[in-house]
Design a protein around this motif. Structure first.
Motif, mmCIF file in Angstrom:
data_model
loop_
_atom_site.group_PDB
_atom_site.id
_atom_site.type_symbol
_atom_site.label_atom_id
_atom_site.label_comp_id
_atom_site.label_asym_id
_atom_site.label_seq_id
_atom_site.Cartn_x
_atom_site.Cartn_y
_atom_site.Cartn_z
ATOM 1 N N VAL A 128 -3.855 14.487 -13.360
ATOM 2 C CA VAL A 128 -2.885 14.606 -14.395
ATOM 3 C C VAL A 128 -2.041 14.471 -14.399
ATOM 4 C CG1 VAL A 128 -2.392 16.556 -16.415
ATOM 5 C CG2 VAL A 128 -4.215 17.053 -15.464
ATOM 6 N N ASP A 129 -0.871 14.904 -13.511
ATOM 7 C CA ASP A 129 -0.038 13.948 -12.721
ATOM 8 C C ASP A 129 -0.181 12.848 -13.279
ATOM 9 O OD1 ASP A 129 1.238 16.557 -13.122
ATOM 10 O OD2 ASP A 129 0.569 16.774 -11.155
ATOM 11 N N ALA A 130 -1.029 12.115 -12.550
ATOM 12 C CA ALA A 130 -1.483 10.821 -12.357
ATOM 13 C C ALA A 130 -1.641 9.557 -13.341
ATOM 14 C CB ALA A 130 -1.996 10.581 -11.036
ATOM 15 N N PHE A 131 -2.379 10.690 -13.641
ATOM 16 C CA PHE A 131 -3.967 10.075 -15.253
ATOM 17 C C PHE A 131 -3.100 10.546 -16.588
ATOM 18 C CE2 PHE A 131 -5.969 8.799 -11.601
ATOM 19 C CZ PHE A 131 -5.751 7.165 -11.225
ATOM 20 N N LYS A 132 -2.453 11.352 -16.126
ATOM 21 C CA LYS A 132 -2.064 12.380 -18.074
ATOM 22 C C LYS A 132 -3.044 12.506 -18.697
ATOM 23 C CE LYS A 132 1.991 10.204 -17.560
ATOM 24 N NZ LYS A 132 2.950 10.827 -17.414
ATOM 25 N N GLY A 133 -4.358 13.355 -17.251
ATOM 26 C CA GLY A 133 -5.310 13.369 -17.704
ATOM 27 C C GLY A 133 -6.424 13.564 -16.925
ATOM 28 N N SER A 134 -7.577 14.578 -16.943
ATOM 29 C CA SER A 134 -8.846 14.968 -16.473
ATOM 30 C C SER A 134 -9.119 15.472 -16.703
ATOM 31 C CB SER A 134 -8.149 15.271 -15.376
ATOM 32 O OG SER A 134 -7.604 16.476 -14.643
ATOM 33 N N ILE A 135 -10.969 15.300 -16.102
ATOM 34 C CA ILE A 135 -12.102 17.218 -16.611
ATOM 35 C C ILE A 135 -12.641 16.801 -15.465
ATOM 36 C CG2 ILE A 135 -12.637 15.163 -18.836
ATOM 37 C CD1 ILE A 135 -14.595 14.099 -17.362
ATOM 38 N N GLN A 170 -2.549 5.386 -6.572
ATOM 39 C CA GLN A 170 -1.955 4.110 -5.859
ATOM 40 C C GLN A 170 -3.496 3.123 -5.496
ATOM 41 O OE1 GLN A 170 0.270 1.762 -5.802
ATOM 42 N NE2 GLN A 170 0.553 1.106 -4.172
ATOM 43 N N LYS A 171 -4.425 4.681 -4.284
ATOM 44 C CA LYS A 171 -5.606 3.582 -4.832
ATOM 45 C C LYS A 171 -6.550 3.298 -5.109
ATOM 46 C CE LYS A 171 -9.229 4.914 -1.303
ATOM 47 N NZ LYS A 171 -9.956 5.164 -2.160
ATOM 48 N N ASN A 172 -6.008 4.516 -6.353
ATOM 49 C CA ASN A 172 -7.229 3.733 -7.516
ATOM 50 C C ASN A 172 -6.835 2.527 -8.511
ATOM 51 O OD1 ASN A 172 -9.539 4.609 -9.392
ATOM 52 N ND2 ASN A 172 -7.611 4.241 -11.056
ATOM 53 N N CYS A 173 -5.432 2.092 -8.615
ATOM 54 C CA CYS A 173 -4.733 1.211 -8.638
ATOM 55 C C CYS A 173 -5.319 -0.172 -8.711
ATOM 56 C CB CYS A 173 -3.391 1.330 -9.280
ATOM 57 S SG CYS A 173 -3.067 2.868 -10.456
ATOM 58 N N LEU A 174 -5.145 0.024 -7.461
ATOM 59 C CA LEU A 174 -5.554 -1.441 -6.021
ATOM 60 C C LEU A 174 -6.902 -1.962 -5.113
ATOM 61 C CD1 LEU A 174 -2.548 -0.411 -2.414
ATOM 62 C CD2 LEU A 174 -2.272 -1.817 -4.633
ATOM 63 N N GLU A 175 -7.620 -0.824 -6.012
ATOM 64 C CA GLU A 175 -8.870 -1.073 -6.332
ATOM 65 C C GLU A 175 -9.385 -1.565 -7.763
ATOM 66 O OE1 GLU A 175 -10.295 2.188 -2.879
ATOM 67 O OE2 GLU A 175 -10.435 3.113 -5.433
ATOM 68 N N ASN A 176 -8.389 -0.879 -8.347
ATOM 69 C CA ASN A 176 -8.674 -1.970 -9.318
ATOM 70 C C ASN A 176 -8.022 -3.331 -9.861
ATOM 71 O OD1 ASN A 176 -10.364 0.647 -10.530
ATOM 72 N ND2 ASN A 176 -8.465 1.125 -11.736
ATOM 73 N N VAL A 177 -7.598 -3.823 -9.649
ATOM 74 C CA VAL A 177 -6.960 -4.915 -9.675
ATOM 75 C C VAL A 177 -7.463 -5.896 -8.362
ATOM 76 C CG1 VAL A 177 -4.820 -4.629 -7.813
ATOM 77 C CG2 VAL A 177 -4.719 -6.359 -9.289
ATOM 78 N N TYR A 218 2.232 2.429 -8.325
ATOM 79 C CA TYR A 218 1.761 0.999 -9.358
ATOM 80 C C TYR A 218 3.185 -0.048 -9.626
ATOM 81 C CZ TYR A 218 -1.570 -2.575 -9.652
ATOM 82 O OH TYR A 218 -2.996 -4.171 -10.086
ATOM 83 N N CYS A 219 3.198 0.693 -10.414
ATOM 84 C CA CYS A 219 4.267 -0.287 -11.596
ATOM 85 C C CYS A 219 5.653 -0.572 -10.826
ATOM 86 C CB CYS A 219 4.637 0.083 -12.819
ATOM 87 S SG CYS A 219 3.455 0.228 -13.700
ATOM 88 N N THR A 220 6.097 0.199 -9.368
ATOM 89 C CA THR A 220 7.267 -0.067 -8.716
ATOM 90 C C THR A 220 7.514 -1.228 -8.358
ATOM 91 O OG1 THR A 220 6.439 2.113 -7.566
ATOM 92 C CG2 THR A 220 8.631 1.108 -6.978
ATOM 93 N N PRO A 221 8.763 -1.930 -8.510
ATOM 94 C CA PRO A 221 9.736 -2.884 -8.302
ATOM 95 C C PRO A 221 9.767 -2.784 -6.456
ATOM 96 C CG PRO A 221 11.222 -2.047 -8.905
ATOM 97 C CD PRO A 221 10.489 -1.364 -9.499
ATOM 98 N N ILE A 268 0.650 -1.813 0.073
ATOM 99 C CA ILE A 268 -0.179 0.379 -0.078
ATOM 100 C C ILE A 268 1.083 1.470 -0.297
ATOM 101 C CG2 ILE A 268 -2.036 1.272 1.693
ATOM 102 C CD1 ILE A 268 -2.986 -1.759 2.449
ATOM 103 N N MET A 269 2.005 1.450 1.312
ATOM 104 C CA MET A 269 3.005 2.396 0.936
ATOM 105 C C MET A 269 3.331 2.243 -0.441
ATOM 106 S SD MET A 269 1.403 4.110 3.407
ATOM 107 C CE MET A 269 2.725 5.168 3.729
ATOM 108 N N MET A 270 3.757 1.721 -0.688
ATOM 109 C CA MET A 270 5.251 1.802 -1.958
ATOM 110 C C MET A 270 6.533 1.742 -1.312
ATOM 111 S SD MET A 270 3.566 2.963 -5.072
ATOM 112 C CE MET A 270 2.749 4.712 -4.146
ATOM 113 N N GLU A 271 6.729 0.723 0.061
ATOM 114 C CA GLU A 271 8.077 0.493 0.233
ATOM 115 C C GLU A 271 8.721 -0.321 -0.823
ATOM 116 O OE1 GLU A 271 11.099 0.139 1.871
ATOM 117 O OE2 GLU A 271 9.977 1.810 2.736
#
Length: 508
Positions: free
Chosen positions: A326-333, A294-301, A217-220, A179-182
């Motif tokens: 925008v910074d996180a998803f490259k776009g927003s409305i 990160q929260k959004n990505c975890l909820e999706n998977v 999310y893509c962090t090893p 969750i914390m991407m440690e």
């Protein structure tokens, strides 16, 4: 120990000036009997030391400011989840910043490094070099660690009980790290305590200062769910869900709430109160951007049915949240609705809502007081909002599209008539859009033969410099033709039964 701007001043204990560099600090401390230098590397600015003060032993580790904030946020998260973590204070030693903790000295117990647990059970485990680390981290996974524990304690009568207890705590450690991407939970960064009376426990979590500041999310991660070399978070979570009992999936699902906006902001406040200093706003914004994504990505998977996370407020309040997305998803409305006497803006900062119509309904729902603006899954209400959205001809609608590579776009739909407050709000909005570099598009929300030709000429995209003010042209036209009125046209029609005629004034 005294504090300076929130940091404990260790220099006052050792007679070290505030501007002393790491080399000067090392030369002073290496000659003191009450200080033990554990690790010193000048080129990498590393300094770890133990010392005694007023009858207690302490451990100081030099860390960059960003890593210090990581430690504090991780500790607050562990406290919230009931996970045992080393308490860290923040300290300065000369020009160095770092973290300070009480040193654990177990007279009746042995502390066993994770590397020892794995290697003594027959699992290859060495981190002498970065290349060896990549190869041998494949065994630093929950499956192999649990297997190693079974081998280590197989001769004890309560082996199953020990392994079950440790496994649960290790899995909770893994979940918090995910969750914390440690990134840095390698075999030297987790330990087991073996007490003389036979008890075995997981050592409090430590060295929690490598939280991801890159793409979520893509962090090893150094600690994996199953065998593999530095698997990314998405792979880890998928493997964890597939291979481990569903109970732990539910545990992960429940824990995700610790990186919600509300929870993060509470943690920021607790840190500030605890250390009596203010976290830089940029640091807060960075953490919010990182963890909401990160929260959004975890909820999706995890396929968790969640309510959208929208923000309802003014243009100024909505803007930074939309930019963060925008910074996180490259776009927003974002959506703005300017009613005859009120303006409201809505954006979704987690990617759950990605359509113009959905956000428009949420804004209308908030304006009309129809329950929580954060829940869009009431089907009956959803149908009502469809009808309301179709007939709300007195509102000015603003559709904002934020992009990271191209110019931001603003599509504004205007009614045939507007109130003075709407006209004023529209004029102010143009200034705001101009300052943000938006390209503006104008259209009409109603079929009005009096302005059909005029609106048709304004459909194309136009730049927003003030000298070519498209909104000012429209407002001038509205003023000249009596289309800025004291109340909404639909109210006039309903209350006074006034019908439109083919002339410049609605009262003709």
């Amino acid at each position: 120990m005294q504090r300076i701007e929130g940091f404990l001043n260790l220099g006052s204990i050792f007679g070290i000036r505030e501007d002393a560099d790491i080399q000067k600090i090392y030369s002073i401390l290496s000659n003191r009997r009450d200080v033990e230098i554990i690790k010193y590397k000048y080129n990498r600015q590393i300094l770890h030391l133990r010392f005694s003060f007023e009858g207690k032993k302490y451990f100081f580790k030099r860390e960059a400011i960003a890593n210090i904030y990581d430690e504090l946020l991780y500790e607050e998260t562990c406290d919230e989840l009931g996970v045992i973590c080393l308490h860290q204070d923040i300290a300065k030693l000369g020009s160095l910043t770092g973290v300070l903790s009480e040193y654990y000295d177990f007279a009746d117990a042995s502390v066993i490094c994770g590397m020892t647990v794995l290697s003594e059970s027959g699992f290859e485990c060495s981190i002498k070099s970065s290349e060896e680390l990549k190869k041998t981290l494949k065994n630093n996974n929950l499956v192999d660690i649990i297997c190693a524990l079974k081998i280590r304690y197989r001769d004890r009568e309560n082996c199953d009980e020990i392994v079950k207890k440790l496994s649960y705590k290790l899995i909770k450690m893994f979940i918090v790290d995910v969750i914390m991407m440690e990134l840095d939970r390698h075999p030297k960064n987790w330990q087991i305590i073996e007490y003389a009376d036979g008890r075995v426990d997981l050592f409090p979590l430590f060295d929690n200062c490598c939280l991801s500041i890159s793409k979520p999310y893509c962090t090893p991660l150094a600690l994996s769910a199953i065998r593999g070399n530095c698997q990314s978070i998405d792979t880890n979570v998928q493997n964890f869900v597939d291979q481990f009992p569903k109970t732990y999936k539910y545990l992960l699902s429940r824990y995700i709430g610790v990186i919600s906006r509300e929870s993060l902001e509470k943690k920021f406040s607790r840190i500030e109160r605890k250390f009596k200093f203010t976290l830089p706003q940029q640091i807060k914004e960075t953490y919010l951007k990182l963890y909401l994504a990160q929260k959004n990505c975890l909820e999706n998977v995890l396929d968790i049915p969640v309510n959208c996370n929208v923000y309802v407020g003014s243009f100024e309040e909505m803007l930074p949240l939309a930019k963060r997305k925008v910074d996180a998803f490259k776009g927003s409305i974002g959506i703005g609705i300017i009613t005859p006497n009120k303006a409201i803006y809505v954006t979704d900062e987690t990617g759950q809502i990605d359509s113009h119509e959905s956000l428009k309904k949420l804004a209308l729902k908030n304006l009309l007081g129809l329950g929580s603006p954060y829940d869009i899954y009431d089907m009956e209400l959803d149908e009502q909002l469809d009808d309301i959205a179709d007939t709300a001809n007195d509102n000015i609608e603003v559709y904002l599209e934020f992009n990271d590579t191209t110019k931001n776009l603003a599509e504004i739909s205007i009614p045939a008539f507007m109130t003075p407050s709407q006209a004023q709000e529209l004029q102010i909005l143009e200034e705001k859009l101009y300052r943000q570099g938006f390209i503006i598009t104008i259209s009409s929300t109603t079929i009005d033969p009096l302005i059909e030709d005029f609106v048709a000429s304004l459909i194309s995209i136009v730049p927003s410099p003030k000298k070519d003010s498209i909104i000012e042209q429209i407002l001038d036209y509205y003023r000249k033709n009596g289309r800025i009125i004291d109340c909404a046209y639909d109210d006039l029609k309903k209350n006074f039964n006034i019908k439109r005629r083919s002339s410049n004034s609605i009262f003709s």
